[in-house]
Scaffold this active site. Structure first.
Site, PDB file in Angstrom:
ATOM      1  N   THR B  74       1.407  -1.035  -0.127  1.00 56.74           N
ATOM      2  CA  THR B  74      -0.307   0.487  -0.154  1.00 56.74           C
ATOM      3  C   THR B  74       0.160   1.298  -0.290  1.00 56.74           C
ATOM      4  O   THR B  74       0.011   1.927  -1.049  1.00 56.74           O
ATOM      5  CB  THR B  74      -1.129  -0.047   1.000  1.00 56.74           C
ATOM      6  N   GLN B 182      -0.276  -8.692  -8.072  1.00 53.24           N
ATOM      7  CA  GLN B 182      -0.621  -9.771  -8.448  1.00 53.24           C
ATOM      8  C   GLN B 182      -0.052 -10.269  -9.330  1.00 53.24           C
ATOM      9  O   GLN B 182      -0.027 -12.048 -10.518  1.00 53.24           O
ATOM     10  CB  GLN B 182      -1.947  -9.783  -9.165  1.00 53.24           C
ATOM     11  N   SER B 199       4.142  -6.241  -4.165  1.00 57.09           N
ATOM     12  CA  SER B 199       4.138  -6.485  -2.228  1.00 57.09           C
ATOM     13  C   SER B 199       4.598  -7.726  -2.180  1.00 57.09           C
ATOM     14  O   SER B 199       3.464  -9.100  -2.486  1.00 57.09           O
ATOM     15  CB  SER B 199       2.302  -6.256  -2.251  1.00 57.09           C
ATOM     16  N   ALA B 200       5.191  -8.240  -1.349  1.00 56.11           N
ATOM     17  CA  ALA B 200       5.202  -9.372  -0.701  1.00 56.11           C
ATOM     18  C   ALA B 200       4.664 -10.777  -0.065  1.00 56.11           C
ATOM     19  O   ALA B 200       4.792 -11.960  -0.971  1.00 56.11           O
ATOM     20  CB  ALA B 200       6.649  -9.395  -0.041  1.00 56.11           C
ATOM     21  N   HIS B 201       3.783  -9.958   0.241  1.00 54.71           N
ATOM     22  CA  HIS B 201       2.693 -11.223   0.659  1.00 54.71           C
ATOM     23  C   HIS B 201       1.614 -12.069  -0.288  1.00 54.71           C
ATOM     24  O   HIS B 201       1.253 -12.353  -0.145  1.00 54.71           O
ATOM     25  CB  HIS B 201       1.745 -10.576   2.188  1.00 54.71           C
ATOM     26  N   CYS B 325     -21.614  -5.586   1.286  1.00 53.52           N
ATOM     27  CA  CYS B 325     -22.138  -6.495   2.474  1.00 53.52           C
ATOM     28  C   CYS B 325     -20.951  -7.067   3.368  1.00 53.52           C
ATOM     29  O   CYS B 325     -20.667  -6.843   4.150  1.00 53.52           O
ATOM     30  CB  CYS B 325     -22.972  -7.656   2.559  1.00 53.52           C
TER      31      CYS B 325
END
Lengths: 73, 383
Positions: B74, B182, B199-201, B325
Protein backbone atom coordinates in the site's frame (compact mmCIF):
# COMPACT_ATOMS: atom_id res chain seq x y z
CA UNK A 1 -44.42 2.49 -23.15
CA UNK A 2 -41.93 3.75 -20.57
CA UNK A 3 -44.15 5.00 -17.73
CA UNK A 4 -44.17 2.67 -14.73
CA UNK A 5 -47.43 0.89 -13.97
CA UNK A 6 -46.25 0.10 -10.48
CA UNK A 7 -43.65 1.21 -7.95
CA UNK A 8 -41.83 -1.24 -5.72
CA UNK A 9 -40.42 0.47 -2.64
CA UNK A 10 -37.22 -1.31 -1.56
CA UNK A 11 -35.62 1.66 0.15
CA UNK A 12 -33.74 0.65 3.27
CA UNK A 13 -33.21 -2.88 1.96
CA UNK A 14 -29.74 -4.22 1.28
CA UNK A 15 -28.81 -6.22 -1.80
CA UNK A 16 -29.80 -8.80 -2.87
CA UNK A 17 -33.25 -7.97 -1.38
CA UNK A 18 -34.28 -5.33 -3.99
CA UNK A 19 -33.30 -7.71 -6.80
CA UNK A 20 -35.27 -10.53 -5.17
CA UNK A 21 -38.33 -8.25 -4.85
CA UNK A 22 -38.01 -7.33 -8.53
CA UNK A 23 -37.69 -10.98 -9.55
CA UNK A 24 -40.83 -11.85 -7.54
CA UNK A 25 -42.98 -9.04 -8.89
CA UNK A 26 -42.05 -8.58 -12.57
CA UNK A 27 -43.44 -11.94 -13.82
CA UNK A 28 -46.89 -10.94 -12.44
CA UNK A 29 -47.03 -7.91 -14.71
CA UNK A 30 -48.02 -8.15 -18.40
CA UNK A 31 -45.25 -8.24 -21.02
CA UNK A 32 -44.39 -4.64 -21.91
CA UNK A 33 -45.29 -3.24 -18.50
CA UNK A 34 -42.75 -1.10 -16.64
CA UNK A 35 -41.93 -1.58 -12.97
CA UNK A 36 -40.08 1.11 -11.03
CA UNK A 37 -37.88 -0.17 -8.19
CA UNK A 38 -36.96 2.34 -5.49
CA UNK A 39 -33.69 1.27 -3.86
CA UNK A 40 -31.06 3.25 -1.99
CA UNK A 41 -28.50 0.44 -1.56
CA UNK A 42 -25.63 1.45 -3.90
CA UNK A 43 -25.32 -2.17 -5.08
CA UNK A 44 -28.77 -1.90 -6.72
CA UNK A 45 -27.28 0.38 -9.39
CA UNK A 46 -25.09 -2.53 -10.49
CA UNK A 47 -27.29 -5.50 -9.67
CA UNK A 48 -30.63 -4.45 -11.17
CA UNK A 49 -29.17 -3.92 -14.68
CA UNK A 50 -27.14 -7.14 -14.28
CA UNK A 51 -30.30 -9.07 -13.31
CA UNK A 52 -32.10 -7.69 -16.39
CA UNK A 53 -29.25 -8.90 -18.60
CA UNK A 54 -29.24 -12.37 -16.99
CA UNK A 55 -33.05 -12.69 -17.21
CA UNK A 56 -33.48 -11.07 -20.67
CA UNK A 57 -35.58 -8.22 -19.31
CA UNK A 58 -35.29 -4.59 -20.44
CA UNK A 59 -33.45 -2.21 -18.16
CA UNK A 60 -34.87 1.17 -19.19
CA UNK A 61 -33.42 3.84 -16.95
CA UNK A 62 -31.66 4.67 -13.71
CA UNK A 63 -32.86 7.69 -11.72
CA UNK A 64 -31.55 8.74 -8.32
CA UNK A 65 -32.39 5.73 -6.10
CA UNK A 66 -34.91 4.45 -8.69
CA UNK A 67 -34.68 1.97 -11.56
CA UNK A 68 -37.18 1.28 -14.38
CA UNK A 69 -37.47 -2.26 -15.72
CA UNK A 70 -39.78 -3.40 -18.54
CA UNK A 71 -40.97 -6.98 -18.73
CA UNK A 72 -39.69 -8.22 -22.09
CA UNK A 73 -40.40 -11.96 -21.83
CA UNK B 1 -15.43 -32.68 13.66
CA UNK B 2 -14.76 -29.46 11.78
CA UNK B 3 -13.74 -29.83 8.12
CA UNK B 4 -10.06 -29.47 7.21
CA UNK B 5 -9.25 -25.88 6.24
CA UNK B 6 -8.82 -25.01 2.56
CA UNK B 7 -7.28 -21.56 2.13
CA UNK B 8 -8.31 -20.02 -1.21
CA UNK B 9 -7.48 -16.34 -0.75
CA UNK B 10 -3.91 -16.07 -2.07
CA UNK B 11 -4.76 -12.80 -3.85
CA UNK B 12 -5.11 -11.24 -0.39
CA UNK B 13 -2.12 -13.00 1.17
CA UNK B 14 -0.39 -16.18 0.01
CA UNK B 15 0.73 -18.59 2.76
CA UNK B 16 4.33 -17.96 3.78
CA UNK B 17 6.71 -19.73 1.38
CA UNK B 18 9.03 -22.18 3.24
CA UNK B 19 12.02 -20.33 1.81
CA UNK B 20 10.66 -17.08 3.31
CA UNK B 21 10.29 -18.71 6.70
CA UNK B 22 13.84 -20.04 6.62
CA UNK B 23 15.32 -16.71 5.49
CA UNK B 24 13.25 -14.79 8.04
CA UNK B 25 14.46 -16.90 10.95
CA UNK B 26 18.10 -16.64 9.84
CA UNK B 27 17.85 -12.88 9.30
CA UNK B 28 16.31 -12.34 12.75
CA UNK B 29 19.65 -13.40 14.20
CA UNK B 30 21.80 -11.55 11.70
CA UNK B 31 19.83 -8.57 10.40
CA UNK B 32 18.57 -6.61 13.38
CA UNK B 33 21.13 -3.77 13.23
CA UNK B 34 20.58 -0.53 11.32
CA UNK B 35 22.29 -1.02 7.93
CA UNK B 36 23.12 2.69 7.80
CA UNK B 37 25.63 2.63 10.67
CA UNK B 38 29.40 2.15 10.68
CA UNK B 39 30.17 -0.87 12.82
CA UNK B 40 30.41 -4.61 12.32
CA UNK B 41 26.78 -5.49 13.09
CA UNK B 42 25.57 -2.74 10.76
CA UNK B 43 27.87 -3.91 7.98
CA UNK B 44 26.39 -7.40 8.26
CA UNK B 45 22.91 -5.92 8.02
CA UNK B 46 24.02 -3.83 5.03
CA UNK B 47 25.31 -6.97 3.31
CA UNK B 48 21.96 -8.67 3.81
CA UNK B 49 20.08 -5.66 2.47
CA UNK B 50 22.37 -5.32 -0.55
CA UNK B 51 22.01 -9.03 -1.33
CA UNK B 52 18.22 -8.81 -1.01
CA UNK B 53 18.13 -5.82 -3.34
CA UNK B 54 20.41 -7.48 -5.90
CA UNK B 55 18.35 -10.67 -5.93
CA UNK B 56 15.04 -8.80 -6.22
CA UNK B 57 16.31 -6.44 -8.91
CA UNK B 58 17.67 -9.40 -10.89
CA UNK B 59 14.33 -11.22 -10.67
CA UNK B 60 12.47 -8.13 -11.85
CA UNK B 61 15.08 -7.29 -14.50
CA UNK B 62 15.73 -3.78 -13.12
CA UNK B 63 18.79 -1.91 -11.79
CA UNK B 64 19.48 -2.12 -8.07
CA UNK B 65 19.39 1.69 -7.73
CA UNK B 66 15.89 1.71 -9.24
CA UNK B 67 14.47 -0.54 -6.51
CA UNK B 68 13.36 0.53 -3.02
CA UNK B 69 11.75 -1.60 -0.33
CA UNK B 70 8.74 -0.05 1.39
CA UNK B 71 6.83 -0.92 4.60
CA UNK B 72 3.92 -2.39 2.56
CA UNK B 73 2.47 -2.73 -0.93
CA UNK B 74 0.00 0.00 0.00
CA UNK B 75 2.81 2.42 0.89
CA UNK B 76 4.50 1.56 -2.39
CA UNK B 77 1.30 2.31 -4.33
CA UNK B 78 0.77 5.60 -2.47
CA UNK B 79 4.39 6.55 -3.17
CA UNK B 80 4.09 5.65 -6.84
CA UNK B 81 0.97 7.77 -7.39
CA UNK B 82 1.79 10.78 -5.23
CA UNK B 83 5.51 10.77 -6.13
CA UNK B 84 4.77 10.40 -9.84
CA UNK B 85 2.37 13.34 -9.67
CA UNK B 86 4.77 15.46 -7.60
CA UNK B 87 7.66 14.86 -9.99
CA UNK B 88 5.57 16.02 -12.95
CA UNK B 89 3.68 18.90 -11.36
CA UNK B 90 5.03 21.30 -13.96
CA UNK B 91 3.44 19.18 -16.71
CA UNK B 92 0.02 19.36 -15.06
CA UNK B 93 -2.17 17.98 -12.30
CA UNK B 94 -4.20 15.29 -14.08
CA UNK B 95 -3.97 11.65 -13.01
CA UNK B 96 -5.31 9.16 -15.56
CA UNK B 97 -6.19 5.75 -14.07
CA UNK B 98 -8.23 2.70 -14.97
CA UNK B 99 -11.56 2.36 -13.17
CA UNK B 100 -10.36 -0.95 -11.70
CA UNK B 101 -7.22 0.11 -9.85
CA UNK B 102 -6.54 -1.24 -6.37
CA UNK B 103 -8.12 0.83 -3.59
CA UNK B 104 -4.61 1.92 -2.47
CA UNK B 105 -4.19 3.67 -5.83
CA UNK B 106 -7.69 5.16 -5.68
CA UNK B 107 -7.13 6.42 -2.15
CA UNK B 108 -3.93 8.14 -3.29
CA UNK B 109 -5.96 9.62 -6.17
CA UNK B 110 -8.49 10.96 -3.63
CA UNK B 111 -5.65 12.66 -1.77
CA UNK B 112 -4.57 14.21 -5.07
CA UNK B 113 -8.12 15.49 -5.65
CA UNK B 114 -8.27 16.94 -2.14
CA UNK B 115 -5.08 18.81 -2.93
CA UNK B 116 -6.71 20.46 -5.95
CA UNK B 117 -5.66 17.96 -8.63
CA UNK B 118 -7.94 16.17 -11.06
CA UNK B 119 -8.35 12.53 -12.05
CA UNK B 120 -9.68 10.85 -15.19
CA UNK B 121 -10.95 7.30 -14.62
CA UNK B 122 -10.89 5.18 -17.77
CA UNK B 123 -13.62 2.52 -18.16
CA UNK B 124 -13.30 -1.22 -18.74
CA UNK B 125 -15.52 -3.60 -20.70
CA UNK B 126 -17.77 -6.37 -19.33
CA UNK B 127 -14.72 -8.68 -19.00
CA UNK B 128 -12.81 -6.06 -17.01
CA UNK B 129 -10.44 -5.12 -19.82
CA UNK B 130 -9.24 -1.52 -20.23
CA UNK B 131 -10.94 0.56 -22.96
CA UNK B 132 -7.83 1.50 -24.97
CA UNK B 133 -9.65 4.07 -27.10
CA UNK B 134 -10.75 5.96 -24.00
CA UNK B 135 -7.27 5.51 -22.50
CA UNK B 136 -5.66 7.01 -25.62
CA UNK B 137 -7.92 10.06 -25.45
CA UNK B 138 -7.35 10.45 -21.70
CA UNK B 139 -3.54 10.35 -21.80
CA UNK B 140 -3.41 12.72 -24.79
CA UNK B 141 -5.46 15.37 -23.00
CA UNK B 142 -3.56 18.45 -21.80
CA UNK B 143 -2.03 18.54 -18.33
CA UNK B 144 -1.64 14.81 -17.69
CA UNK B 145 1.12 14.22 -15.13
CA UNK B 146 0.82 10.44 -14.64
CA UNK B 147 -1.17 7.42 -15.82
CA UNK B 148 -1.83 4.40 -13.58
CA UNK B 149 -2.76 0.92 -14.77
CA UNK B 150 -3.01 -2.31 -12.79
CA UNK B 151 -1.14 -5.15 -14.58
CA UNK B 152 -3.98 -7.62 -13.93
CA UNK B 153 -7.15 -7.18 -11.93
CA UNK B 154 -6.77 -8.33 -8.33
CA UNK B 155 -10.52 -8.89 -8.15
CA UNK B 156 -11.41 -10.67 -11.40
CA UNK B 157 -8.04 -11.73 -12.83
CA UNK B 158 -8.31 -10.04 -16.23
CA UNK B 159 -4.84 -9.23 -17.59
CA UNK B 160 -4.65 -5.65 -18.83
CA UNK B 161 -3.20 -4.55 -22.18
CA UNK B 162 -0.21 -2.90 -20.50
CA UNK B 163 2.06 -2.94 -23.58
CA UNK B 164 -0.53 -1.13 -25.71
CA UNK B 165 -1.38 1.29 -22.90
CA UNK B 166 2.33 1.98 -22.34
CA UNK B 167 2.82 2.73 -26.03
CA UNK B 168 -0.03 5.25 -25.94
CA UNK B 169 1.51 6.86 -22.85
CA UNK B 170 4.92 7.04 -24.51
CA UNK B 171 3.34 8.66 -27.58
CA UNK B 172 1.76 11.29 -25.33
CA UNK B 173 4.92 11.77 -23.22
CA UNK B 174 3.12 10.60 -20.07
CA UNK B 175 4.89 8.30 -17.57
CA UNK B 176 3.07 5.08 -16.69
CA UNK B 177 2.76 3.55 -13.23
CA UNK B 178 1.97 -0.18 -13.19
CA UNK B 179 0.62 -1.88 -10.05
CA UNK B 180 2.08 -5.36 -10.52
CA UNK B 181 1.03 -6.83 -7.16
CA UNK B 182 -0.78 -9.82 -8.68
CA UNK B 183 1.81 -10.64 -11.36
CA UNK B 184 5.22 -10.36 -9.67
CA UNK B 185 6.35 -13.88 -8.77
CA UNK B 186 3.55 -15.43 -10.87
CA UNK B 187 3.74 -14.30 -14.48
CA UNK B 188 5.89 -12.11 -16.71
CA UNK B 189 6.20 -8.52 -15.52
CA UNK B 190 5.08 -6.16 -18.31
CA UNK B 191 7.39 -3.58 -19.89
CA UNK B 192 7.04 0.07 -20.78
CA UNK B 193 6.43 1.56 -17.32
CA UNK B 194 8.25 4.33 -15.45
CA UNK B 195 7.14 3.27 -11.96
CA UNK B 196 6.16 -0.22 -10.75
CA UNK B 197 5.03 -1.57 -7.38
CA UNK B 198 4.48 -4.99 -5.82
CA UNK B 199 3.73 -6.56 -2.46
CA UNK B 200 5.62 -9.47 -0.89
CA UNK B 201 2.71 -11.23 0.83
CA UNK B 202 1.07 -11.78 -2.57
CA UNK B 203 3.92 -14.12 -3.68
CA UNK B 204 4.50 -15.92 -0.36
CA UNK B 205 6.77 -13.40 1.30
CA UNK B 206 5.96 -11.98 4.73
CA UNK B 207 3.44 -9.16 5.16
CA UNK B 208 4.85 -5.67 5.52
CA UNK B 209 7.22 -5.52 2.53
CA UNK B 210 6.45 -3.61 -0.67
CA UNK B 211 8.52 -2.93 -3.76
CA UNK B 212 8.78 0.47 -5.41
CA UNK B 213 10.70 0.61 -8.67
CA UNK B 214 11.39 3.99 -10.25
CA UNK B 215 13.08 3.79 -13.65
CA UNK B 216 16.28 5.75 -14.04
CA UNK B 217 15.41 9.13 -15.55
CA UNK B 218 11.73 8.94 -14.58
CA UNK B 219 10.48 12.13 -12.99
CA UNK B 220 9.44 11.08 -9.53
CA UNK B 221 9.71 13.05 -6.30
CA UNK B 222 9.18 11.61 -2.84
CA UNK B 223 5.83 12.72 -1.39
CA UNK B 224 7.10 12.02 2.13
CA UNK B 225 9.18 14.10 4.55
CA UNK B 226 12.90 13.83 3.80
CA UNK B 227 14.73 10.65 4.81
CA UNK B 228 17.96 9.37 3.33
CA UNK B 229 17.11 5.66 3.45
CA UNK B 230 16.18 3.69 0.33
CA UNK B 231 17.51 6.38 -2.04
CA UNK B 232 15.24 8.89 -0.31
CA UNK B 233 12.14 7.19 -1.68
CA UNK B 234 10.57 5.85 1.50
CA UNK B 235 11.14 6.99 5.08
CA UNK B 236 11.87 4.85 8.10
CA UNK B 237 14.13 1.97 8.94
CA UNK B 238 13.28 -1.21 7.02
CA UNK B 239 12.10 -4.44 8.56
CA UNK B 240 15.25 -6.08 7.27
CA UNK B 241 14.49 -9.71 8.24
CA UNK B 242 11.17 -9.42 6.37
CA UNK B 243 12.91 -7.82 3.37
CA UNK B 244 15.44 -10.67 3.28
CA UNK B 245 12.59 -13.20 3.45
CA UNK B 246 10.68 -11.36 0.72
CA UNK B 247 13.71 -11.41 -1.59
CA UNK B 248 14.45 -15.09 -1.00
CA UNK B 249 10.83 -16.13 -1.54
CA UNK B 250 10.50 -13.99 -4.67
CA UNK B 251 13.46 -15.74 -6.22
CA UNK B 252 11.92 -19.12 -5.34
CA UNK B 253 8.45 -18.14 -6.54
CA UNK B 254 9.77 -16.70 -9.80
CA UNK B 255 11.79 -19.87 -10.45
CA UNK B 256 8.63 -21.97 -10.03
CA UNK B 257 6.26 -19.48 -11.65
CA UNK B 258 5.97 -21.13 -15.07
CA UNK B 259 5.37 -24.58 -13.59
CA UNK B 260 2.89 -23.19 -11.05
CA UNK B 261 1.01 -21.29 -13.74
CA UNK B 262 0.83 -24.47 -15.82
CA UNK B 263 -0.55 -26.35 -12.81
CA UNK B 264 -3.03 -23.70 -11.58
CA UNK B 265 -4.39 -22.49 -14.93
CA UNK B 266 -6.30 -25.74 -15.65
CA UNK B 267 -7.57 -25.81 -12.04
CA UNK B 268 -9.03 -22.33 -12.54
CA UNK B 269 -10.47 -23.47 -15.88
CA UNK B 270 -12.09 -26.36 -14.03
CA UNK B 271 -13.58 -24.02 -11.43
CA UNK B 272 -14.88 -21.68 -14.14
CA UNK B 273 -16.52 -24.53 -16.06
CA UNK B 274 -17.91 -26.51 -13.13
CA UNK B 275 -19.28 -23.51 -11.22
CA UNK B 276 -21.05 -22.28 -14.36
CA UNK B 277 -22.44 -25.76 -15.05
CA UNK B 278 -23.33 -26.92 -11.54
CA UNK B 279 -24.47 -23.80 -9.70
CA UNK B 280 -27.69 -22.40 -11.22
CA UNK B 281 -27.92 -18.66 -11.89
CA UNK B 282 -24.28 -17.88 -11.46
CA UNK B 283 -22.20 -15.36 -13.37
CA UNK B 284 -18.51 -16.29 -13.72
CA UNK B 285 -16.79 -12.99 -14.42
CA UNK B 286 -13.48 -11.78 -15.87
CA UNK B 287 -11.68 -12.74 -19.06
CA UNK B 288 -11.79 -16.56 -19.42
CA UNK B 289 -8.52 -16.69 -21.41
CA UNK B 290 -6.43 -13.57 -20.91
CA UNK B 291 -6.34 -13.87 -17.14
CA UNK B 292 -4.16 -14.53 -14.14
CA UNK B 293 -3.31 -18.23 -13.67
CA UNK B 294 -4.56 -18.44 -10.08
CA UNK B 295 -7.70 -16.36 -9.66
CA UNK B 296 -11.40 -16.70 -10.50
CA UNK B 297 -14.47 -14.71 -9.46
CA UNK B 298 -18.17 -15.49 -9.69
CA UNK B 299 -21.46 -14.08 -8.41
CA UNK B 300 -24.47 -16.12 -7.27
CA UNK B 301 -27.83 -14.54 -7.97
CA UNK B 302 -30.10 -13.83 -4.94
CA UNK B 303 -27.40 -14.85 -2.44
CA UNK B 304 -26.04 -12.50 0.22
CA UNK B 305 -22.23 -12.36 -0.15
CA UNK B 306 -21.53 -12.14 3.57
CA UNK B 307 -23.82 -15.08 4.37
CA UNK B 308 -22.13 -17.10 1.60
CA UNK B 309 -18.64 -16.32 2.98
CA UNK B 310 -19.70 -17.44 6.46
CA UNK B 311 -21.29 -20.62 5.10
CA UNK B 312 -18.10 -21.44 3.17
CA UNK B 313 -15.98 -20.65 6.24
CA UNK B 314 -18.04 -23.09 8.31
CA UNK B 315 -17.13 -25.76 5.75
CA UNK B 316 -13.43 -24.77 6.02
CA UNK B 317 -13.14 -22.65 2.85
CA UNK B 318 -11.43 -19.25 3.09
CA UNK B 319 -12.39 -17.03 0.15
CA UNK B 320 -12.87 -13.32 -0.48
CA UNK B 321 -15.83 -11.29 -1.79
CA UNK B 322 -16.47 -8.03 -3.61
CA UNK B 323 -20.10 -7.83 -2.44
CA UNK B 324 -21.13 -4.65 -0.67
CA UNK B 325 -22.22 -6.42 2.51
CA UNK B 326 -18.66 -7.69 3.00
CA UNK B 327 -17.06 -4.23 2.76
CA UNK B 328 -16.76 -1.73 5.59
CA UNK B 329 -18.20 0.99 3.37
CA UNK B 330 -21.23 -1.14 2.34
CA UNK B 331 -20.49 -0.30 -1.28
CA UNK B 332 -20.05 -3.02 -3.88
CA UNK B 333 -16.59 -3.57 -5.33
CA UNK B 334 -15.73 -0.70 -7.69
CA UNK B 335 -14.24 -3.32 -10.03
CA UNK B 336 -17.50 -5.29 -10.38
CA UNK B 337 -19.35 -1.97 -10.66
CA UNK B 338 -17.06 -0.76 -13.47
CA UNK B 339 -17.59 -4.06 -15.32
CA UNK B 340 -21.36 -3.90 -14.89
CA UNK B 341 -21.57 -7.45 -13.51
CA UNK B 342 -23.64 -8.83 -10.65
CA UNK B 343 -22.08 -7.73 -7.37
CA UNK B 344 -24.06 -9.62 -4.74
CA UNK B 345 -23.29 -13.23 -3.85
CA UNK B 346 -19.75 -12.61 -5.05
CA UNK B 347 -16.87 -15.00 -4.35
CA UNK B 348 -13.22 -14.63 -5.32
CA UNK B 349 -11.18 -17.83 -5.25
CA UNK B 350 -7.39 -17.51 -5.56
CA UNK B 351 -5.02 -20.47 -5.54
CA UNK B 352 -1.40 -20.80 -4.43
CA UNK B 353 1.49 -23.25 -4.34
CA UNK B 354 -0.08 -25.32 -1.54
CA UNK B 355 -3.47 -25.63 -3.26
CA UNK B 356 -4.07 -29.22 -4.36
CA UNK B 357 -6.41 -30.66 -6.95
CA UNK B 358 -8.20 -32.38 -4.05
CA UNK B 359 -8.81 -28.96 -2.39
CA UNK B 360 -10.38 -27.66 -5.59
CA UNK B 361 -12.46 -30.82 -6.00
CA UNK B 362 -13.79 -30.56 -2.46
CA UNK B 363 -14.71 -26.92 -3.02
CA UNK B 364 -16.48 -27.79 -6.27
CA UNK B 365 -18.26 -30.71 -4.65
CA UNK B 366 -19.59 -28.65 -1.73
CA UNK B 367 -20.33 -25.27 -3.34
CA UNK B 368 -23.54 -26.20 -5.23
CA UNK B 369 -25.15 -27.60 -2.06
CA UNK B 370 -24.10 -24.61 0.05
CA UNK B 371 -25.59 -22.15 -2.48
CA UNK B 372 -28.75 -24.26 -2.86
CA UNK B 373 -29.24 -24.36 0.94
CA UNK B 374 -28.82 -20.58 1.24
CA UNK B 375 -31.33 -20.01 -1.58
CA UNK B 376 -33.79 -22.40 0.03
CA UNK B 377 -33.45 -20.59 3.38
CA UNK B 378 -34.00 -17.22 1.68
CA UNK B 379 -37.02 -18.57 -0.23
CA UNK B 380 -35.66 -17.57 -3.63
CA UNK B 381 -35.62 -20.96 -5.37
CA UNK B 382 -37.23 -20.82 -8.81
CA UNK B 383 -37.21 -17.02 -9.10
Amino acid sequence: MTEPVEVLDCRGQRCPLPVIALARRLPDLPVGAVLRVLADDPAAAVDIPAWCRMRDQDFLAAHPDAYDVRRAT
Amino acid sequence: MSPSPVYLDAATAAPLHPVARQALLAALDDGWADPGKLYTQARRARQLLDAAREATAATLGVRTDELSFTPSGTTAAHSAVLGGLAGRRRAGAVLVHSAIEHSAVLHAAERHLTGGGTATPVPVDRLGRLDLTAWAAAVRAPGVALAALIAASHEVGTVQPVAAAAELCAGAGVPLYVDAAQVVGRTAVPQGWSVLTASAHKWGGPPGVGLLVVRKGARWESPWPADERESGRTPGVLNLPAVVAAAASLRAAAADAAAEAARLTPLVDRIRARVAAEVPDVEVVGDPVDRLPHLVTFSCLYVDGEVLLHALDRRGFAVSSGSSCTSSTLRPSHVLEAMGVLSHGNVRVSLHRETTEADVERFLAELPGIVADLRAEAGVVGL
